[in-house]
Write a protein that holds these residues in place. Structure first.
Motif, PDB file in Angstrom:
ATOM      1  N   UNK A  25      -9.681  -7.148 -13.804  1.00  0.00           N
ATOM      2  CA  UNK A  25      -9.996  -5.731 -13.585  1.00  0.00           C
ATOM      3  C   UNK A  25      -8.726  -4.908 -13.361  1.00  0.00           C
ATOM      4  N   UNK A  26      -7.717  -5.552 -12.770  1.00  0.00           N
ATOM      5  CA  UNK A  26      -6.464  -4.838 -12.525  1.00  0.00           C
ATOM      6  C   UNK A  26      -5.669  -4.641 -13.813  1.00  0.00           C
ATOM      7  N   UNK A  54      -6.437  -5.607  -4.841  1.00  0.00           N
ATOM      8  CA  UNK A  54      -6.327  -5.514  -3.391  1.00  0.00           C
ATOM      9  C   UNK A  54      -6.712  -6.849  -2.764  1.00  0.00           C
ATOM     10  N   UNK A  55      -6.407  -6.969  -1.470  1.00  0.00           N
ATOM     11  CA  UNK A  55      -6.606  -8.259  -0.816  1.00  0.00           C
ATOM     12  C   UNK A  55      -8.069  -8.711  -0.829  1.00  0.00           C
ATOM     13  N   UNK A  56      -8.972  -7.774  -0.534  1.00  0.00           N
ATOM     14  CA  UNK A  56     -10.388  -8.141  -0.559  1.00  0.00           C
ATOM     15  C   UNK A  56     -10.881  -8.122  -2.002  1.00  0.00           C
ATOM     16  N   UNK A 105      -0.392   1.985 -13.580  1.00  0.00           N
ATOM     17  CA  UNK A 105      -0.295   0.837 -12.680  1.00  0.00           C
ATOM     18  C   UNK A 105      -1.657   0.160 -12.537  1.00  0.00           C
ATOM     19  N   UNK A 121      -1.069   4.506  -1.417  1.00  0.00           N
ATOM     20  CA  UNK A 121      -2.311   4.601  -0.639  1.00  0.00           C
ATOM     21  C   UNK A 121      -2.071   5.163   0.751  1.00  0.00           C
ATOM     22  N   UNK A 136     -10.695   2.095  -1.703  1.00  0.00           N
ATOM     23  CA  UNK A 136      -9.254   2.105  -1.953  1.00  0.00           C
ATOM     24  C   UNK A 136      -8.966   1.858  -3.426  1.00  0.00           C
ATOM     25  N   UNK A 137      -9.708   0.898  -3.956  1.00  0.00           N
ATOM     26  CA  UNK A 137      -9.509   0.531  -5.353  1.00  0.00           C
ATOM     27  C   UNK A 137      -9.801   1.733  -6.260  1.00  0.00           C
ATOM     28  N   UNK A 183       0.825  -1.211   0.000  1.00  0.00           N
ATOM     29  CA  UNK A 183       0.000   0.000   0.000  1.00  0.00           C
ATOM     30  C   UNK A 183       0.860   1.263   0.000  1.00  0.00           C
ATOM     31  N   UNK A 231     -12.641  -6.359  -4.298  1.00  0.00           N
ATOM     32  CA  UNK A 231     -13.203  -5.009  -4.339  1.00  0.00           C
ATOM     33  C   UNK A 231     -14.083  -4.837  -5.571  1.00  0.00           C
ATOM     34  N   UNK A 237      -3.865  -2.542  -9.898  1.00  0.00           N
ATOM     35  CA  UNK A 237      -3.829  -3.075  -8.540  1.00  0.00           C
ATOM     36  C   UNK A 237      -4.939  -4.081  -8.296  1.00  0.00           C
ATOM     37  N   UNK A 264      -9.608   4.800  -5.361  1.00  0.00           N
ATOM     38  CA  UNK A 264      -8.582   5.802  -5.098  1.00  0.00           C
ATOM     39  C   UNK A 264      -7.371   5.569  -6.011  1.00  0.00           C
ATOM     40  N   UNK A 265      -7.178   4.302  -6.394  1.00  0.00           N
ATOM     41  CA  UNK A 265      -6.034   3.966  -7.257  1.00  0.00           C
ATOM     42  C   UNK A 265      -6.409   3.961  -8.737  1.00  0.00           C
ATOM     43  N   UNK A 266      -7.650   4.290  -9.047  1.00  0.00           N
ATOM     44  CA  UNK A 266      -8.059   4.437 -10.442  1.00  0.00           C
ATOM     45  C   UNK A 266      -8.010   5.924 -10.781  1.00  0.00           C
ATOM     46  N   UNK A 267      -7.785   6.232 -12.067  1.00  0.00           N
ATOM     47  CA  UNK A 267      -7.650   7.653 -12.413  1.00  0.00           C
ATOM     48  C   UNK A 267      -8.983   8.387 -12.465  1.00  0.00           C
ATOM     49  N   UNK A 304     -15.245  -3.625   1.366  1.00  0.00           N
ATOM     50  CA  UNK A 304     -14.662  -4.442   0.304  1.00  0.00           C
ATOM     51  C   UNK A 304     -13.409  -3.777  -0.263  1.00  0.00           C
ATOM     52  N   UNK A 305     -12.999  -2.670   0.331  1.00  0.00           N
ATOM     53  CA  UNK A 305     -11.838  -1.912  -0.140  1.00  0.00           C
ATOM     54  C   UNK A 305     -12.069  -1.328  -1.524  1.00  0.00           C
ATOM     55  N   UNK A 306     -13.319  -1.282  -1.960  1.00  0.00           N
ATOM     56  CA  UNK A 306     -13.594  -0.681  -3.262  1.00  0.00           C
ATOM     57  C   UNK A 306     -13.224   0.806  -3.246  1.00  0.00           C
ATOM     58  N   UNK A 351       2.057   1.554  -3.565  1.00  0.00           N
ATOM     59  CA  UNK A 351       0.978   1.972  -4.463  1.00  0.00           C
ATOM     60  C   UNK A 351       0.595   3.434  -4.256  1.00  0.00           C
ATOM     61  N   UNK A 411      -1.378   6.815 -12.017  1.00  0.00           N
ATOM     62  CA  UNK A 411      -2.466   5.839 -11.822  1.00  0.00           C
ATOM     63  C   UNK A 411      -2.831   5.041 -13.075  1.00  0.00           C
ATOM     64  N   UNK A 412      -2.880   5.660 -14.271  1.00  0.00           N
ATOM     65  CA  UNK A 412      -3.226   4.851 -15.449  1.00  0.00           C
ATOM     66  C   UNK A 412      -2.130   3.859 -15.825  1.00  0.00           C
TER      67      UNK A 412
END
Lengths: 300, 356
Positions: free
Chosen positions: A144-145, A83-85, A79, A53, B194-195, A48, A87, A81, B197-200, B190-192, A51, A76-77
């Protein structure tokens, strides 16, 4: 080769816990790197931080030549990611899910469909994410990542909580994702996974990177003896102890176990005496390296 | 990097998530409508009940009434005949009838019960009016004074008129608060969040999508409520009802903020929804969503004045059924907007990205 990731003296604490404690790390472009460690070792926190965060207490992180903190929209475009859950947007189907992520990255929906095919979820395209199995959800989350074709992807424990079959199934997918020169960083607490997939492995515990090298070099560095198991009835214990090159021998349910630093010589001798039936040779694994480095029980 | 495509994609994802969640749709759309049907249908059709009158022996007064007066009389009284005064009075005493009348010479004698004070007053007043009216008619003189009554509220102010704005306020408050609370909590868990936040996409785009969907749901609720009220229960809106639209918009933002606060405080989605419920349901009772507060004690009205829902309800009543001009929504809108700002700031202060 330029560095995809440069981490210098990175540290962050939660209260009294030093989650990441002075980490230095460099990942080259195109490398597949594993961060290995037990639960609570600080793998996720390290990821994190890299990344962008979290704000580090100390140290710097540069990814693809850019600073990651504060949130860097230029980066951001580039990389991807996971995440563990899982999402996901609630109650969307697999296809809607990846199309939504495609839109967020400004990518055509067709690219999402391509990825569904690549991760083998075409027949689940109209299933809501709540109805996917653990392995299918992980594959979707990896798709999705990757939907925007990033130069660098972070995968946080993609195989956690999967059954052995689903894990191996996912390995095939993971092994292919850096084909096109993509850099991959993966955390796991499975030794075999790191050994199979990663170019280099960072062994982490208690917020520190204890060692980082190729799996083979790590195992070699351990300098642990090999164990040769001979099927019951092939060899008596006193005979076994007398063989040249054998340091020790013990009896087990599987037969007699020979401990040696020269497995080639011992196996050659057994072959000469025609006693190879059911012989098993085990050399040290990453797991041994890990236990040796952390000096603790493996707590997966 | 605020683009239209990410905004549309996020809004669509939220709308789909909402429409596919039966519990959300039920509680924000169907449940309040059930109350509307209940109040509008049951209470509205009840109307004013007639007074049961027992006529003992010959009552000349009734026979000599002209047709108009007779019709009015029949509207007020449900007449049965009896020849026995004692049993008729016993009937009134038991509550089977409201009044028994007999003629003693030229005097009309009414035996009434005080059990229902309103009915007793109506009975006495009506009978006196009929006696007076008959006297005037018999005198042959045209009456000099006339009386016409006009209610200060819109003439058609039935139960449905009072109930619709209040229930709509409750419905809007509930779905705005629950939607915001559940989304924030669910996405955080679900940390969405966060997810994303890491998208543009900017935070602004994410918030805008959620706000747009909630506003859309609120306006659909409004359309359904007013449409059903008008079509099925005879709801008639007064001139400036459209001024309720911006009022509902600001009210929705206010209750989204309350939902955000609940979502920021709670640790689970269930906890967030419960927290929103604990705030919104008592507030609905205290803000006159379910019954008229004008008869409530002063302290209760004082309490209700600090609740945002009360101002949303009052503003809607003013422009939708009380016939006030569009300016009547300005003060309620200002109060709701102030609530929204203060509560959002509070929610932002205690917000955490993760539930750790």
């Amino acid at each position: 080769m330029s560095a995809a990731i440069e981490v210098v003296d990175l540290a962050v604490s939660y209260g009294d816990v030093r989650a990441v404690d002075g980490v230095n790390l460099e990942v080259a472009e195109g490398e597949f790197v594993g961060v290995l460690g037990p639960n609570g070792a600080g793998k996720t926190t390290l990821l994190e931080l890299v990344e962008g965060l979290r704000r580090p207490d100390a140290g710097t992180v540069r990814v693809l030549g850019e600073p990651v903190w504060p949130r860097n929209p230029r980066l951001l475009p580039r990389i991807g990611v996971q995440l563990q859950a899982s999402s996901f947007f609630e109650r969307l189907t697999t296809r809607e899910q990846i199309h939504t992520f495609a839109s967020l990255y400004g990518v055509a929906p067709a690219r999402g469909d391509e990825w569904l095919e690549r991760v083998g979820l075409v027949d689940k395209a109209d299933t809501r994410v709540e109805g996917l199995s653990g392995g299918q959800a992980q594959r979707l989350s990896i798709a999705c990542a990757l939907v925007h074709d990033p130069e660098l992807v972070f995968l946080d424990e993609p195989t956690a909580a999967l059954d052995p079959q689903a894990r191996r199934n996912l390995w095939d997918l993971l092994a292919g994702i850096n084909d096109s020169g993509r850099t991959v960083v993966l955390t796991t607490h499975y030794m075999d996974e790191a050994e199979v997939l990663c170019d280099r492995v960072a062994v982490m515990d208690a917020g520190r990177v204890l060692r980082m090298d190729t799996p083979a070099a790590l195992v070699r560095g351990l300098d642990a003896p090999a164990r040769i198991t001979v099927a019951p009835g092939q060899l008596r214990l006193d005979e076994a102890r007398g063989l040249p090159g054998v340091a020790d021998a013990v009896e087990s349910l599987d037969g007699v176990v020979l401990v040696t630093r020269d497995p080639a010589r011992v196996v050659a001798r057994l072959a000469a005496e025609d006693r190879l039936d059911g012989v098993r040779v085990q050399t040290a694994t990453l797991e041994d390296v890990f236990l040796d480095l952390t000096g603790r029980e493996y707590r997966a | 990097m605020t683009g239209l495509a990410p905004f549309r994609a996020l809004s669509l994802a939220i709308v789909r998530g909402f429409l596919r969640d039966r519990a959300s749709v039920f509680f924000s759309m169907v449940f309040p409508l059930m109350f509307l049907v209940l109040f509008g249908g049951l209470l509205g059709s009840q109307g004013q009940s007639e007074v049961d009158l027992v006529r003992v022996g010959e009552v000349a007064l009734l026979d000599e009434m002209d047709a108009d007066a007779r019709a009015a009389f029949d509207d007020t009284f449900e007449v049965t005949r009896s020849d026995d005064l004692a049993s008729a009075i016993a009937e009134v005493r038991r509550g089977d009838a409201d009044v028994a009348i007999e003629m003693r010479g030229d005097t009309l004698v009414a035996h009434y019960t005080q059990t229902d004070q309103v009915k007793a007053a109506v009975t006495q007043g009506a009978l006196r009016a009929f006696v007076d009216g008959t006297n005037v008619a018999q005198s042959g003189e045209p009456p000099r004074f006339a009386l016409e009554t006009e209610r200060v509220e819109d003439e058609s102010l039935d139960t449905i008129q009072f109930v619709t704005p209040g229930l709509l306020g409750w419905a809007v408050a509930m779905s705005a608060a629950f939607g915001a609370a559940a989304t924030l909590q669910g996405w955080r868990q679900t940390k969405l969040l966060r997810r994303l936040q890491l998208a543009p996409v900017s935070t602004r785009t994410v918030v805008a999508a959620r706000v747009a969907v909630t506003l859309g749901i609120a306006l659909v609720q409004m359309a359904i409520f007013l449409g059903l009220g008008a079509a099925a229960f005879g709801l008639t809106l007064s001139g400036s009802w459209w001024a309720a639209v911006p009022l509902v918009v600001v009210g929705t933002l206010c209750f989204m903020a309350i939902g955000l606060l609940a979502g920021a405080l709670a640790r689970t989605t269930e906890g967030a929804v419960n927290a929103a419920n604990i705030v919104v349901l008592p507030m609905a009772f205290l803000s006159g969503s379910f019954f008229d507060l004008s008869a409530a004690p002063g302290w209760l009205q004082a309490v209700s004045n600090v609740l945002p829902l009360k101002h949303l309800n009052e503003g809607m009543l003013d422009v939708m059924v009380r016939g006030e001009g569009p300016a009547a929504v300005l003060v309620p809108m200002a109060i709701l907007a102030a609530f929204a700002v203060v509560v959002t700031l509070a929610a932002a202060r205690i917000f955490r990205w993760e539930t750790a």
